[in-house]
Design a protein around this motif. Structure first.
Motif, mmCIF file in Angstrom:
data_model
loop_
_atom_site.group_PDB
_atom_site.id
_atom_site.type_symbol
_atom_site.label_atom_id
_atom_site.label_comp_id
_atom_site.label_asym_id
_atom_site.label_seq_id
_atom_site.Cartn_x
_atom_site.Cartn_y
_atom_site.Cartn_z
ATOM 1 N N ALA A 182 0.840 -1.200 0.000
ATOM 2 C CA ALA A 182 0.000 0.000 0.000
ATOM 3 C C ALA A 182 0.874 1.248 0.000
ATOM 4 O O ALA A 182 0.604 2.217 -0.716
ATOM 5 C CB ALA A 182 -0.922 -0.008 1.217
ATOM 6 N N GLY A 183 1.949 1.203 0.803
ATOM 7 C CA GLY A 183 2.839 2.359 0.873
ATOM 8 C C GLY A 183 3.451 2.678 -0.475
ATOM 9 O O GLY A 183 3.376 3.806 -0.967
ATOM 10 N N VAL A 184 4.053 1.660 -1.074
ATOM 11 C CA VAL A 184 4.700 1.851 -2.368
ATOM 12 C C VAL A 184 3.692 2.360 -3.392
ATOM 13 O O VAL A 184 3.953 3.306 -4.140
ATOM 14 C CB VAL A 184 5.309 0.515 -2.864
ATOM 15 N N PHE A 185 2.529 1.736 -3.365
ATOM 16 C CA PHE A 185 1.559 2.091 -4.386
ATOM 17 C C PHE A 185 1.040 3.515 -4.206
ATOM 18 O O PHE A 185 0.951 4.278 -5.166
ATOM 19 C CB PHE A 185 0.394 1.098 -4.369
ATOM 20 N N MET A 186 0.752 3.873 -2.968
ATOM 21 C CA MET A 186 0.243 5.221 -2.731
ATOM 22 C C MET A 186 1.279 6.274 -3.122
ATOM 23 O O MET A 186 0.950 7.309 -3.697
ATOM 24 C CB MET A 186 -0.119 5.405 -1.250
ATOM 25 N N TRP A 225 3.032 10.304 -6.804
ATOM 26 C CA TRP A 225 4.133 10.811 -7.629
ATOM 27 C C TRP A 225 3.711 10.884 -9.099
ATOM 28 O O TRP A 225 3.969 11.864 -9.794
ATOM 29 C CB TRP A 225 5.382 9.946 -7.454
ATOM 30 N N GLY A 226 3.018 9.824 -9.537
ATOM 31 C CA GLY A 226 2.532 9.807 -10.921
ATOM 32 C C GLY A 226 1.606 10.983 -11.183
ATOM 33 O O GLY A 226 1.683 11.651 -12.219
ATOM 34 N N MET A 227 0.766 11.249 -10.201
ATOM 35 C CA MET A 227 -0.199 12.323 -10.351
ATOM 36 C C MET A 227 0.517 13.676 -10.437
ATOM 37 O O MET A 227 0.233 14.491 -11.320
ATOM 38 C CB MET A 227 -1.136 12.287 -9.144
ATOM 39 N N TYR A 228 1.465 13.900 -9.523
ATOM 40 C CA TYR A 228 2.178 15.175 -9.528
ATOM 41 C C TYR A 228 3.034 15.322 -10.760
ATOM 42 O O TYR A 228 3.139 16.391 -11.360
ATOM 43 C CB TYR A 228 3.061 15.298 -8.284
ATOM 44 N N LYS A 288 4.125 -1.045 -11.883
ATOM 45 C CA LYS A 288 4.476 -1.233 -13.291
ATOM 46 C C LYS A 288 3.238 -1.408 -14.144
ATOM 47 O O LYS A 288 3.093 -0.819 -15.213
ATOM 48 C CB LYS A 288 5.350 -2.495 -13.425
ATOM 49 N N TRP A 289 2.362 -2.242 -13.645
ATOM 50 C CA TRP A 289 1.180 -2.583 -14.417
ATOM 51 C C TRP A 289 0.253 -1.379 -14.547
ATOM 52 O O TRP A 289 -0.121 -0.974 -15.646
ATOM 53 C CB TRP A 289 0.464 -3.765 -13.762
ATOM 54 N N THR A 290 -0.097 -0.781 -13.399
ATOM 55 C CA THR A 290 -0.995 0.371 -13.468
ATOM 56 C C THR A 290 -0.284 1.555 -14.121
ATOM 57 O O THR A 290 -0.925 2.423 -14.696
ATOM 58 C CB THR A 290 -1.480 0.783 -12.072
ATOM 59 N N GLY A 291 1.058 1.563 -14.011
ATOM 60 C CA GLY A 291 1.811 2.658 -14.604
ATOM 61 C C GLY A 291 1.703 2.673 -16.114
ATOM 62 O O GLY A 291 1.771 3.737 -16.742
ATOM 63 N N SER A 292 1.554 1.501 -16.724
ATOM 64 C CA SER A 292 1.407 1.513 -18.184
ATOM 65 C C SER A 292 -0.066 1.539 -18.587
ATOM 66 O O SER A 292 -0.433 2.126 -19.597
ATOM 67 C CB SER A 292 2.128 0.309 -18.801
ATOM 68 N N ALA A 293 -0.924 0.928 -17.761
ATOM 69 C CA ALA A 293 -2.343 0.928 -18.114
ATOM 70 C C ALA A 293 -3.037 2.219 -17.673
ATOM 71 O O ALA A 293 -3.976 2.667 -18.311
ATOM 72 C CB ALA A 293 -3.034 -0.277 -17.473
ATOM 73 N N GLY A 294 -2.555 2.804 -16.595
ATOM 74 C CA GLY A 294 -3.195 4.016 -16.084
ATOM 75 C C GLY A 294 -4.401 3.666 -15.238
ATOM 76 O O GLY A 294 -5.012 2.618 -15.413
ATOM 77 N N ILE A 295 -4.701 4.539 -14.296
ATOM 78 C CA ILE A 295 -5.872 4.318 -13.456
ATOM 79 C C ILE A 295 -6.826 5.471 -13.704
ATOM 80 O O ILE A 295 -6.454 6.632 -13.574
ATOM 81 C CB ILE A 295 -5.490 4.289 -11.967
ATOM 82 N N ASN A 296 -8.038 5.112 -14.060
ATOM 83 C CA ASN A 296 -9.017 6.155 -14.347
ATOM 84 C C ASN A 296 -9.674 6.611 -13.051
ATOM 85 O O ASN A 296 -10.366 5.844 -12.395
ATOM 86 C CB ASN A 296 -10.068 5.608 -15.307
ATOM 87 N N ILE A 297 -9.413 7.856 -12.679
ATOM 88 C CA ILE A 297 -10.029 8.346 -11.452
ATOM 89 C C ILE A 297 -11.098 9.392 -11.771
ATOM 90 O O ILE A 297 -11.466 10.198 -10.931
ATOM 91 C CB ILE A 297 -8.984 8.932 -10.473
ATOM 92 N N ILE A 303 -6.648 10.459 -15.607
ATOM 93 C CA ILE A 303 -6.011 9.145 -15.664
ATOM 94 C C ILE A 303 -4.625 9.275 -15.060
ATOM 95 O O ILE A 303 -3.821 10.090 -15.481
ATOM 96 C CB ILE A 303 -5.924 8.611 -17.102
ATOM 97 N N VAL A 304 -4.391 8.475 -14.026
ATOM 98 C CA VAL A 304 -3.119 8.573 -13.314
ATOM 99 C C VAL A 304 -2.240 7.388 -13.684
ATOM 100 O O VAL A 304 -2.708 6.259 -13.755
ATOM 101 C CB VAL A 304 -3.363 8.605 -11.790
ATOM 102 N N TYR A 305 -0.980 7.686 -13.943
ATOM 103 C CA TYR A 305 -0.014 6.627 -14.232
ATOM 104 C C TYR A 305 0.975 6.560 -13.080
ATOM 105 O O TYR A 305 1.921 7.345 -13.043
ATOM 106 C CB TYR A 305 0.713 6.918 -15.550
ATOM 107 N N PRO A 306 0.744 5.641 -12.140
ATOM 108 C CA PRO A 306 1.650 5.568 -10.984
ATOM 109 C C PRO A 306 3.079 5.296 -11.428
ATOM 110 O O PRO A 306 3.312 4.585 -12.412
ATOM 111 C CB PRO A 306 1.105 4.390 -10.175
#
Ligand SMILES: Nc1ncnc2c1ncn2[C@@H]1O[C@H](COP(=O)(O)OP(=O)(O)O)[C@@H](O)[C@H]1O
Ligand SMILES: [Mg+2]
Lengths: 228, 404
Positions: free
Chosen positions: B30-34, B39-42, B336-345, B360-363
């Motif tokens: 959770a820590g790493v992902f958050m 970071w991806g968002m900023y 890695k996975w969400t970083g390439s697919a992106g998360i739709n918020i 769309i956030v790319y962690p």
């Protein structure tokens, strides 16, 4: 004769509750190499307390303990741990073995603490397990051994460090009579073959019968001391 | 052998150990992902801001920076532009006429920044044309076209082809007004800025200001972020009288985000680890207290306190060493996975969109963060092991053995 245990005027008073308990009261104990001694007496007579003191597990309130020429009366706890490792073998009533280690590893453990070489360990461990009749249980963990077998592993472990003497506090208390006499026979044989000194406490008359010297404690005092 | 005993000991209570391992795993994951998520968002926000708003470098008259008055013009801006374009680190550059004023429709009025732009160049730098949602982008055709943001259009109740009036001061301090026709409506990710910026042709604005080729601002987009300081130095030498600012200087809050991100991350992970500490201490304390007799026996047969301490520490470290890397690994792959697919918020992003955050956030997390995270986890485990291990040391063998 070589003196192994020389204890003078051993007195132990427990002050934990408001009334002090005089668990052992002025006991003299003199054990020579090769003796096979039973410490008997009713429950609460001070057997465990006395054994703990001569085993270096507890300190006296008064008196002096000399093991094989070394005065351990005022030895620090940390030094005592080291002293026990190299001079005293222990067999307790229960919880003797490390549950996560096999029979062989349990016996080997003390030799590892002593930093003995691998070759020496291998040889002695197998030899001892053979002596106690468990050569076929080498790789079995304690939970899969019977109570009698566990105590035999404990005896093998007690001898592994080549101690001055082996101290056993009610080693047969949790065993059926057949296992108990079997364990005593093994101890008696090791006493003869390796000239190992044993002192053990017991209630069991058949166990007492196998001893060559019987010391009886009553109310923390030696009531009788007979050799046979 | 102590290492083996310790390892086997943690599996005596499989469920209990697994709970600890899993909580370390999930905590770190959770820590790493958050962290990667924010970071991806900023990062995207910064990218977006640089690429569509700030550019890498901006040149102004030194006076313009303080009070943005129209009199602070960049003289010689044509030759400056030529010089700037010659540098092959520059991807695109554009000049702007900038004035602050008022936009009025028949129904209402609003304060705005009026940007006089060179449409084609502007598009090369800020991709403004891509944000047009209705009508068309500015070109040389037509009389006095203006682009306004969608939010402003709604506020002013104006539509395409409607007339609006822009009112502002000229260089002498006189109020001037001009009628413009809405040629296009644009929408960016930052609706707050959309409401505050309108775009007209630089030539139209210059004319109203009664200055030929009035330019207040030159914006430069570079090919590579890392060249910012180099190009700035070079321009400084060339144009010593001009104020040159990098995007970090123009938007210090962005630099603050970047610089404080490390601290933010360590505090965040620290809090997670602190929570885990209590779980680990609790478990190890239980493990020590339920083995009082066994530890007493070990001391009786000659296992030194140092070794017992070491054994308990090892047990704890093992728990962390299984759970920690597992959490980091799962974290790494999910980033890695969400970083390439992106998360739709977009479901939750309406509020964020007002501030220019993408929906769309790319962690993303730099791999250099993983080692310190691992070390922090191990350090935490060691720290939480100390108290239970000390409790084990305090046991007196004679008493421990008597306890049932
Ligand atoms: N830690 C202790 N605190 C107070 N009293 C104790 C403690 N240990 C033993 N005693 C008391 O000392 C006496 C001797 O006990 P013990 O040596 O265990 O006898 P035995 O082993 O012969 O049964 C008993 O009265 C017992 O209650
Ligand atoms: Mg007893």
């Amino acid at each position: 004769m070589e003196v192994v245990i020389d204890a003078h005027n051993i007195t132990k008073v427990y002050n934990e509750k408001s009334i002090p308990v005089n668990a052992v009261n002025g006991v003299h104990l003199h054990l020579e190499r090769g003796e096979f001694t039973a410490l008997v007496g009713p429950s609460g007579s001070g057997k465990t307390t006395l054994l703990n003191i001569i085993g270096g597990l507890d300190h006296v309130s008064e008196g002096q303990v000399i093991i094989n020429g070394t005065d351990i009366t005022n030895m620090s706890d940390n030094k005592l741990i080291d002293f026990r490792l190299n001079n005293i073998g222990f067999v307790f009533q229960s919880y003797n073995l490390i549950p996560v280690l096999t029979a062989k590893e349990n016996v080997e453990f003390v030799m590892l603490l002593q930093k003995k070489s691998k070759a020496e360990r291998e040889k002695r461990v197998l030899e001892l397990l053979r002596e106690v009749g468990l050569e076929d249980k080498v790789n079995i963990r304690p939970s899969e051994l019977s109570g009698g077998q566990q105590q035999r592993v404990a005896v093998a472990r007690a001898l592994a460090s080549k101690p001055q003497f082996v101290l056993a506090d009610e080693p047969t208390a949790n065993l059926d009579s057949k296992s108990a006499s079997n364990l005593l026979d093994i101890m008696a044989r090791l006493n003869k073959e390796e000239n190992m000194t044993f002192i053990f406490s017991t209630h069991d008359q058949r166990v007492i019968d196998k001893a060559r010297r019987v010391i009886t404690l009553v109310d923390g005092k030696v009531a009788s001391d007979e050799k046979r | 052998m102590i290492a083996i005993v310790a390892w086997r000991n943690i599996w005596r209570h499989k469920i209990r150990s697994l709970v600890v391992i899993l909580s370390i795993t999930v905590g770190l994951w959770a820590g790493v992902f958050m962290i990667a998520f924010s970071w991806g968002m900023y990062k995207q926000y910064i990218r977006e801001t640089v690429d569509t708003q700030l550019s890498h470098l901006q040149l102004h008259h030194p006076g313009f920076e303080d009070d943005r008055e129209v009199k602070y013009l960049l003289a010689n801006n044509l030759s400056m532009m030529d010089d700037i374009r010659k540098d092959d680190r520059v991807k695109a550059a554009t000049a702007r006429t900038v004035s602050t004023g008022m936009i009025s429709s028949p129904t209402t009025a609003s304060g705005v920044t009026i940007n006089g732009i060179f449409p084609e160049e502007e598009n090369n730098v800020t991709k403004l044309a891509s944000r047009i949602v209705a009508g068309k982008y500015l070109d040389s055709a037509g009389r006095s076209p203006v682009l306004i943001g969608k939010k402003l259009a709604v506020k002013l109740k104006v539509n395409l082809k409607n007339k609006i009036i822009l009112t502002f001061q000229d260089t002498t301090g006189e109020i001037v007004a001009g009628a413009f026709r809405v040629a296009g409506i644009y929408q960016s990710k930052n609706t707050t800025l959309d409401e505050m910026n309108v775009y007209v042709r630089s030539s139209d604005l210059s004319q109203l200001l009664k200055v030929e080729n009035a330019v207040h601002e030159i914006a430069i987009l570079l090919k590579d972020d890392s060249n910012v300081d180099g190009v700035k130095e070079k321009l400084k030498e060339k144009f010593p009288d001009v104020a040159i600012k990098t995007w970090k200087e123009l938007a210090p809050e962005l630099e603050l985000v970047i610089n404080s991100f490390n601290e933010y991350m360590y505090i965040f992970v620290g809090i997670i680890l602190l929570a885990l500490t209590f779980g680990i201490i609790n478990t190890m304390l239980m493990a020590v207290l339920e083995r009082v007799r066994e530890i007493g026996m070990l001391m009786a047969i000659g296992m030194s306190r140092v070794r017992i301490f070491f054994m308990i520490m090892l047990e704890t470290i093992y728990l962390a060493l299984v759970g920690g890397p597992l959490g980091l690994l799962i974290g790494y792959f999910s980033v890695k996975w969400t970083g390439s697919a992106g998360i739709n918020i977009s479901m939750y992003s309406e509020g964020l969109a007002a501030w220019g955050f993408s929906s769309i956030v790319y962690p993303e997390l730099d791999s250099s963060y993983y080692l310190p995270l691992t070390l922090m986890t191990v350090f935490t485990a060691v720290l939480s092991a100390i108290y239970p291990a000390i409790r084990a040391l305090r046991l007196k063998p004679a008493e421990a053995i008597r306890k049932i």
